[in-house]
Design a protein around this motif. Structure first.
Motif, mmCIF file in Angstrom:
data_model
loop_
_atom_site.group_PDB
_atom_site.id
_atom_site.type_symbol
_atom_site.label_atom_id
_atom_site.label_comp_id
_atom_site.label_asym_id
_atom_site.label_seq_id
_atom_site.Cartn_x
_atom_site.Cartn_y
_atom_site.Cartn_z
ATOM 1 N N GLY A 8 0.780 -1.232 0.000
ATOM 2 C CA GLY A 8 0.000 0.000 0.000
ATOM 3 C C GLY A 8 0.808 1.278 0.000
ATOM 4 O O GLY A 8 0.239 2.364 -0.094
ATOM 5 N N SER A 17 -3.663 10.810 0.873
ATOM 6 C CA SER A 17 -3.901 9.661 1.758
ATOM 7 C C SER A 17 -3.330 8.386 1.149
ATOM 8 O O SER A 17 -3.231 8.249 -0.077
ATOM 9 N N ARG A 19 -3.442 3.953 2.273
ATOM 10 C CA ARG A 19 -3.824 2.907 3.232
ATOM 11 C C ARG A 19 -2.833 1.762 3.121
ATOM 12 O O ARG A 19 -2.744 1.107 2.079
ATOM 13 N N SER A 21 -1.476 -1.965 4.257
ATOM 14 C CA SER A 21 -2.018 -3.246 4.715
ATOM 15 C C SER A 21 -0.884 -4.122 5.210
ATOM 16 O O SER A 21 0.235 -4.062 4.696
ATOM 17 N N PHE A 68 -3.955 9.436 11.370
ATOM 18 C CA PHE A 68 -3.808 8.013 11.049
ATOM 19 C C PHE A 68 -4.824 7.203 11.850
ATOM 20 O O PHE A 68 -5.128 7.536 13.002
ATOM 21 N N THR A 69 -5.309 6.125 11.250
ATOM 22 C CA THR A 69 -6.228 5.213 11.932
ATOM 23 C C THR A 69 -5.805 3.785 11.665
ATOM 24 O O THR A 69 -5.636 3.384 10.515
ATOM 25 N N SER A 71 -6.642 -0.317 12.103
ATOM 26 C CA SER A 71 -7.774 -1.223 12.262
ATOM 27 C C SER A 71 -7.323 -2.623 11.889
ATOM 28 O O SER A 71 -6.269 -2.792 11.276
ATOM 29 N N TYR A 80 -4.730 -2.719 8.973
ATOM 30 C CA TYR A 80 -4.651 -1.581 8.074
ATOM 31 C C TYR A 80 -4.152 -0.352 8.828
ATOM 32 O O TYR A 80 -4.425 -0.181 10.015
ATOM 33 N N GLN A 82 -4.663 3.516 7.920
ATOM 34 C CA GLN A 82 -5.162 4.580 7.063
ATOM 35 C C GLN A 82 -4.419 5.862 7.413
ATOM 36 O O GLN A 82 -4.469 6.312 8.565
ATOM 37 N N ASN A 84 -4.067 9.738 6.559
ATOM 38 C CA ASN A 84 -4.674 10.907 5.915
ATOM 39 C C ASN A 84 -3.858 12.153 6.172
ATOM 40 O O ASN A 84 -3.058 12.215 7.109
#
Length: 129
Positions: A8, A17, A19, A21, A68-69, A71, A80, A82, A84
């Motif tokens: 990614g 952005s 993402r 993985s 950032f997130t 999950s 993941y 994410q 941004n």
């Protein structure tokens, strides 16, 4: 064979952005917390984020909070990240790693790369200004 594989990464303009993985295989994925680290050439790895496998709690470096997130999808053995509103100083190689430490959130234990057992090869993130 225990394996973590990141993907990614890429080149993106500031404000964009991506993402990332991290796919795990060869072990009981949902028994381990997963962390994301970054490393610039010649420097030590720096903790970016971590997700607790048992309660889903997420931890972040101050520099990425709110942007950032992290999950996870245990059914897909994937975590993941994410990312941004990326900034040029987010440019680095990003690695995921697994750990079975008891309490990753206590005393920011999750940030210690020595706590992690298995590492991926990394994925490059480049943010242009």
């Amino acid at each position: 064979e225990v394996q973590l594989v990141e993907s990614g990464g890429g080149l993106v303009q500031a404000g964009g952005s991506l993402r990332l993985s991290c796919v795990g295989s060869g072990y009981s994925f949902d028994d381990y917390h997963i962390g994301w680290f970054r490393r610039a050439p010649g420097k030590e790895r720096e903790g970016v984020s971590c997700i607790d496998t048992f309660n889903g709690k997420a931890y972040y470096a101050d520099s990425v909070k709110g942007r950032f997130t992290i999950s996870r999808d245990n059914a897909k053995t994937t975590v993941y990240l994410q990312m941004n509103n990326l900034k040029p100083d987010n440019t680095d190689t990003y690695y995921c790693a697994s750990t079975d430490i008891a309490a990753p959130g206590v005393d920011d234990t999750w940030t210690g790369e020595e706590e992690y057992d298995c590492w991926g090869e990394g994925t490059q993130v480049t943010v242009s200004s």
